[in-house]
Design an enzyme around this catalytic site. Sequence first.
Site, PDB file in Angstrom:
ATOM      1  N   LYS A 164       0.834  -1.201   0.000  1.00  0.00           N
ATOM      2  CA  LYS A 164       0.000   0.000   0.000  1.00  0.00           C
ATOM      3  C   LYS A 164       0.878   1.264   0.000  1.00  0.00           C
ATOM      4  O   LYS A 164       2.093   1.178   0.228  1.00  0.00           O
ATOM      5  CB  LYS A 164      -0.933  -0.051   1.218  1.00  0.00           C
ATOM      6  N   TYR A 221     -12.114  -2.572  -3.495  1.00  0.00           N
ATOM      7  CA  TYR A 221     -12.652  -2.728  -2.146  1.00  0.00           C
ATOM      8  C   TYR A 221     -14.188  -2.742  -2.120  1.00  0.00           C
ATOM      9  O   TYR A 221     -14.787  -2.434  -1.079  1.00  0.00           O
ATOM     10  CB  TYR A 221     -12.120  -1.617  -1.239  1.00  0.00           C
ATOM     11  N   PHE A 240     -15.416   2.998   7.377  1.00  0.00           N
ATOM     12  CA  PHE A 240     -14.051   3.428   7.028  1.00  0.00           C
ATOM     13  C   PHE A 240     -13.786   3.381   5.522  1.00  0.00           C
ATOM     14  O   PHE A 240     -12.664   3.641   5.087  1.00  0.00           O
ATOM     15  CB  PHE A 240     -13.019   2.563   7.773  1.00  0.00           C
ATOM     16  N   ARG A 263      -1.278 -14.707   3.917  1.00  0.00           N
ATOM     17  CA  ARG A 263      -1.978 -13.974   4.988  1.00  0.00           C
ATOM     18  C   ARG A 263      -1.242 -14.120   6.326  1.00  0.00           C
ATOM     19  O   ARG A 263      -1.220 -13.196   7.133  1.00  0.00           O
ATOM     20  CB  ARG A 263      -3.419 -14.491   5.139  1.00  0.00           C
ATOM     21  N   THR A 306      -5.219  -8.125  10.399  1.00  0.00           N
ATOM     22  CA  THR A 306      -5.602  -6.829   9.805  1.00  0.00           C
ATOM     23  C   THR A 306      -5.187  -5.662  10.692  1.00  0.00           C
ATOM     24  O   THR A 306      -4.641  -4.671  10.208  1.00  0.00           O
ATOM     25  CB  THR A 306      -7.129  -6.795   9.574  1.00  0.00           C
ATOM     26  N   ARG A 338       2.870  -6.862   9.144  1.00  0.00           N
ATOM     27  CA  ARG A 338       2.141  -5.816   9.892  1.00  0.00           C
ATOM     28  C   ARG A 338       2.600  -5.761  11.343  1.00  0.00           C
ATOM     29  O   ARG A 338       2.670  -4.685  11.950  1.00  0.00           O
ATOM     30  CB  ARG A 338       0.635  -6.068   9.803  1.00  0.00           C
ATOM     31  N   ASN A 392      -1.820  -0.112   7.370  1.00  0.00           N
ATOM     32  CA  ASN A 392      -1.262  -1.437   7.670  1.00  0.00           C
ATOM     33  C   ASN A 392      -0.414  -2.022   6.547  1.00  0.00           C
ATOM     34  O   ASN A 392      -0.241  -3.222   6.437  1.00  0.00           O
ATOM     35  CB  ASN A 392      -2.362  -2.395   8.144  1.00  0.00           C
ATOM     36  N   HIS A 428      -1.672  -5.454   1.473  1.00  0.00           N
ATOM     37  CA  HIS A 428      -2.917  -6.189   1.235  1.00  0.00           C
ATOM     38  C   HIS A 428      -2.579  -7.584   0.711  1.00  0.00           C
ATOM     39  O   HIS A 428      -1.643  -7.744  -0.059  1.00  0.00           O
ATOM     40  CB  HIS A 428      -3.758  -5.462   0.175  1.00  0.00           C
ATOM     41  N   GLU A 454      -9.120 -10.463  -7.963  1.00  0.00           N
ATOM     42  CA  GLU A 454      -8.197  -9.335  -7.814  1.00  0.00           C
ATOM     43  C   GLU A 454      -7.091  -9.374  -8.874  1.00  0.00           C
ATOM     44  O   GLU A 454      -6.722  -8.340  -9.434  1.00  0.00           O
ATOM     45  CB  GLU A 454      -7.613  -9.332  -6.392  1.00  0.00           C
TER      46      GLU A 454
HETATM   47  P1  ADP Z   1      -7.506  -7.315   5.265  1.00  0.00           P
HETATM   48  O1  ADP Z   1      -6.772  -6.219   4.514  1.00  0.00           O
HETATM   49  O2  ADP Z   1      -6.663  -7.860   6.397  1.00  0.00           O
HETATM   50  O3  ADP Z   1      -8.044  -8.385   4.355  1.00  0.00           O
HETATM   51  P2  ADP Z   1     -10.215  -6.179   5.456  1.00  0.00           P
HETATM   52  O4  ADP Z   1     -10.507  -6.762   4.099  1.00  0.00           O
HETATM   53  O5  ADP Z   1     -11.186  -6.427   6.553  1.00  0.00           O
HETATM   54  O6  ADP Z   1      -8.768  -6.640   5.982  1.00  0.00           O
HETATM   55  O7  ADP Z   1     -10.058  -4.599   5.323  1.00  0.00           O
HETATM   56  C1  ADP Z   1      -9.381  -4.045   4.233  1.00  0.00           C
HETATM   57  C2  ADP Z   1      -8.546  -2.904   4.709  1.00  0.00           C
HETATM   58  O8  ADP Z   1      -9.400  -1.878   5.234  1.00  0.00           O
HETATM   59  C3  ADP Z   1      -7.599  -3.227   5.870  1.00  0.00           C
HETATM   60  O9  ADP Z   1      -6.393  -3.821   5.459  1.00  0.00           O
HETATM   61  C4  ADP Z   1      -7.385  -1.856   6.479  1.00  0.00           C
HETATM   62  O10 ADP Z   1      -6.423  -1.104   5.714  1.00  0.00           O
HETATM   63  C5  ADP Z   1      -8.748  -1.203   6.289  1.00  0.00           C
HETATM   64  N1  ADP Z   1      -9.557  -1.350   7.501  1.00  0.00           N
HETATM   65  C6  ADP Z   1     -10.165  -2.449   7.960  1.00  0.00           C
HETATM   66  N2  ADP Z   1     -10.826  -2.221   9.106  1.00  0.00           N
HETATM   67  C7  ADP Z   1     -10.627  -0.905   9.378  1.00  0.00           C
HETATM   68  C8  ADP Z   1     -11.041  -0.026  10.418  1.00  0.00           C
HETATM   69  N3  ADP Z   1     -11.813  -0.463  11.426  1.00  0.00           N
HETATM   70  N4  ADP Z   1     -10.636   1.260  10.354  1.00  0.00           N
HETATM   71  C9  ADP Z   1      -9.866   1.716   9.350  1.00  0.00           C
HETATM   72  N5  ADP Z   1      -9.442   0.942   8.317  1.00  0.00           N
HETATM   73  C10 ADP Z   1      -9.809  -0.355   8.350  1.00  0.00           C
END
Ligand code: ADP
Length: 148
Positions: A9, A49, A57, A85, A91, A102, A112, A115, A126
Amino acid sequence: MEQTFIMIKPDGVQRGLVGEIISRFEKKGFTLKGLKFITVDRPFAEKHYADLSAKPFFNGLVEYIISGPVVAMVWEGKNVVTTGRKIIGATNPAESAPGTIRGDYAIDIGRNVIHGSDAVESGRKEIALWFPEGIAEWRSSLHPWIYE
Ligand code: ADP
Protein backbone atom coordinates in the site's frame (compact mmCIF):
# COMPACT_ATOMS: atom_id res chain seq x y z
CA MET A 1 -0.33 -23.89 -8.41
CA GLU A 2 -2.26 -21.44 -6.27
CA GLN A 3 -1.90 -17.70 -6.82
CA THR A 4 -2.60 -14.65 -4.66
CA PHE A 5 -2.75 -10.91 -5.17
CA ILE A 6 -0.43 -8.93 -2.89
CA MET A 7 -0.29 -5.13 -2.84
CA ILE A 8 2.20 -2.95 -0.97
CA LYS A 9 0.00 0.00 0.00
CA PRO A 10 1.09 3.67 -0.35
CA ASP A 11 2.47 3.81 3.21
CA GLY A 12 4.63 0.75 2.55
CA VAL A 13 6.03 2.40 -0.58
CA GLN A 14 6.61 5.76 1.14
CA ARG A 15 8.33 4.08 4.08
CA GLY A 16 10.79 2.19 1.89
CA LEU A 17 9.47 -1.29 2.69
CA VAL A 18 9.18 -2.54 -0.90
CA GLY A 19 12.43 -4.49 -0.94
CA GLU A 20 11.88 -5.97 2.52
CA ILE A 21 8.37 -7.15 1.70
CA ILE A 22 9.30 -8.68 -1.66
CA SER A 23 12.25 -10.35 0.03
CA ARG A 24 10.04 -12.07 2.61
CA PHE A 25 7.88 -13.69 -0.10
CA GLU A 26 10.93 -14.59 -2.19
CA LYS A 27 12.82 -16.13 0.71
CA LYS A 28 9.80 -18.21 1.70
CA GLY A 29 10.05 -19.84 -1.71
CA PHE A 30 7.06 -18.32 -3.48
CA THR A 31 7.34 -17.34 -7.13
CA LEU A 32 6.78 -13.80 -8.39
CA LYS A 33 4.43 -13.97 -11.39
CA GLY A 34 3.36 -10.32 -11.80
CA LEU A 35 4.64 -6.94 -10.63
CA LYS A 36 3.70 -3.34 -11.32
CA PHE A 37 4.22 0.06 -9.70
CA ILE A 38 1.11 2.19 -10.19
CA THR A 39 -1.12 4.86 -8.74
CA VAL A 40 -4.78 3.89 -9.04
CA ASP A 41 -7.76 6.25 -9.32
CA ARG A 42 -10.84 6.40 -7.12
CA PRO A 43 -13.17 4.22 -9.28
CA PHE A 44 -10.50 1.52 -9.46
CA ALA A 45 -9.87 1.56 -5.69
CA GLU A 46 -13.64 1.47 -5.06
CA LYS A 47 -13.89 -1.58 -7.32
CA HIS A 48 -11.01 -3.34 -5.53
CA TYR A 49 -12.65 -2.73 -2.15
CA ALA A 50 -16.28 -3.07 -3.36
CA ASP A 51 -17.07 -5.69 -0.69
CA LEU A 52 -16.32 -3.07 2.00
CA SER A 53 -18.41 -0.25 0.49
CA ALA A 54 -20.91 -0.28 3.39
CA LYS A 55 -18.19 0.05 6.05
CA PRO A 56 -17.80 3.38 7.85
CA PHE A 57 -14.05 3.43 7.03
CA PHE A 58 -14.63 2.86 3.27
CA ASN A 59 -14.03 6.46 2.15
CA GLY A 60 -10.90 6.79 4.27
CA LEU A 61 -9.65 3.46 2.94
CA VAL A 62 -10.15 4.56 -0.67
CA GLU A 63 -8.42 7.92 0.03
CA TYR A 64 -5.49 6.02 1.53
CA ILE A 65 -5.12 3.63 -1.40
CA ILE A 66 -5.21 6.40 -4.02
CA SER A 67 -2.84 8.67 -2.04
CA GLY A 68 0.31 7.44 -3.79
CA PRO A 69 1.82 4.63 -5.84
CA VAL A 70 1.38 1.01 -4.81
CA VAL A 71 3.23 -2.16 -5.76
CA ALA A 72 0.78 -4.72 -7.17
CA MET A 73 2.00 -8.30 -7.34
CA VAL A 74 0.96 -11.85 -8.09
CA TRP A 75 2.71 -14.56 -6.07
CA GLU A 76 2.39 -18.27 -6.73
CA GLY A 77 2.99 -21.38 -4.64
CA LYS A 78 1.43 -24.15 -2.59
CA ASN A 79 -1.14 -22.63 -0.14
CA VAL A 80 0.11 -19.14 -1.03
CA VAL A 81 -3.22 -17.47 -0.10
CA THR A 82 -3.29 -18.77 3.47
CA THR A 83 0.45 -18.65 4.01
CA GLY A 84 0.61 -15.18 2.46
CA ARG A 85 -1.98 -13.97 4.99
CA LYS A 86 0.15 -15.47 7.79
CA ILE A 87 3.25 -13.68 6.49
CA ILE A 88 1.22 -10.44 6.38
CA GLY A 89 -0.35 -10.80 9.85
CA ALA A 90 -3.72 -9.79 11.33
CA THR A 91 -5.60 -6.83 9.81
CA ASN A 92 -5.11 -4.71 12.91
CA PRO A 93 -1.36 -4.30 13.55
CA ALA A 94 -2.12 -4.05 17.27
CA GLU A 95 -3.02 -7.74 17.03
CA SER A 96 -0.50 -8.89 14.41
CA ALA A 97 2.22 -11.12 15.80
CA PRO A 98 5.83 -9.94 15.77
CA GLY A 99 7.55 -11.56 12.81
CA THR A 100 4.64 -10.78 10.50
CA ILE A 101 4.88 -7.80 8.15
CA ARG A 102 2.14 -5.82 9.89
CA GLY A 103 3.39 -6.96 13.31
CA ASP A 104 6.86 -5.68 12.53
CA TYR A 105 6.14 -2.54 10.51
CA ALA A 106 2.69 -1.11 11.29
CA ILE A 107 0.77 0.44 14.19
CA ASP A 108 -2.63 1.68 12.92
CA ILE A 109 -5.26 -0.46 11.15
CA GLY A 110 -5.73 2.28 8.53
CA ARG A 111 -1.98 2.29 7.71
CA ASN A 112 -1.26 -1.44 7.67
CA VAL A 113 1.26 -1.44 4.81
CA ILE A 114 0.08 -4.39 2.75
CA HIS A 115 -2.92 -6.19 1.24
CA GLY A 116 -3.25 -9.91 0.54
CA SER A 117 -6.18 -11.82 -0.95
CA ASP A 118 -8.29 -13.56 1.70
CA ALA A 119 -9.32 -16.57 -0.43
CA VAL A 120 -8.38 -18.30 -3.68
CA GLU A 121 -11.53 -16.99 -5.38
CA SER A 122 -11.03 -13.36 -4.32
CA GLY A 123 -7.40 -13.75 -5.40
CA ARG A 124 -8.58 -14.77 -8.87
CA LYS A 125 -10.88 -11.74 -9.06
CA GLU A 126 -8.20 -9.34 -7.81
CA ILE A 127 -5.57 -10.69 -10.23
CA ALA A 128 -8.04 -10.25 -13.12
CA LEU A 129 -8.77 -6.66 -11.98
CA TRP A 130 -5.15 -5.61 -11.48
CA PHE A 131 -3.51 -7.61 -14.29
CA PRO A 132 -6.04 -7.67 -17.18
CA GLU A 133 -3.08 -8.00 -19.57
CA GLY A 134 -2.11 -11.31 -17.93
CA ILE A 135 0.96 -12.36 -15.96
CA ALA A 136 4.34 -13.91 -16.66
CA GLU A 137 4.56 -17.55 -17.72
CA TRP A 138 7.65 -18.96 -16.07
CA ARG A 139 8.81 -21.59 -13.62
CA SER A 140 11.68 -20.98 -11.25
CA SER A 141 14.62 -23.36 -11.61
CA LEU A 142 14.58 -23.60 -7.81
CA HIS A 143 11.26 -25.50 -7.94
CA PRO A 144 12.74 -28.95 -7.16
CA TRP A 145 14.68 -27.45 -4.23
CA ILE A 146 11.50 -26.04 -2.71
CA TYR A 147 8.92 -28.75 -3.46
CA GLU A 148 9.42 -32.50 -2.91
P1 ADP B 1 -7.51 -7.32 5.27
O1 ADP B 1 -6.77 -6.22 4.51
O2 ADP B 1 -6.66 -7.86 6.40
O3 ADP B 1 -8.04 -8.39 4.36
P2 ADP B 1 -10.21 -6.18 5.46
O4 ADP B 1 -10.51 -6.76 4.10
O5 ADP B 1 -11.19 -6.43 6.55
O6 ADP B 1 -8.77 -6.64 5.98
O7 ADP B 1 -10.06 -4.60 5.32
C1 ADP B 1 -9.38 -4.04 4.23
C2 ADP B 1 -8.55 -2.90 4.71
O8 ADP B 1 -9.40 -1.88 5.23
C3 ADP B 1 -7.60 -3.23 5.87
O9 ADP B 1 -6.39 -3.82 5.46
C4 ADP B 1 -7.39 -1.86 6.48
O10 ADP B 1 -6.42 -1.10 5.71
C5 ADP B 1 -8.75 -1.20 6.29
N1 ADP B 1 -9.56 -1.35 7.50
C6 ADP B 1 -10.16 -2.45 7.96
N2 ADP B 1 -10.83 -2.22 9.11
C7 ADP B 1 -10.63 -0.90 9.38
C8 ADP B 1 -11.04 -0.03 10.42
N3 ADP B 1 -11.81 -0.46 11.43
N4 ADP B 1 -10.64 1.26 10.35
C9 ADP B 1 -9.87 1.72 9.35
N5 ADP B 1 -9.44 0.94 8.32
C10 ADP B 1 -9.81 -0.36 8.35
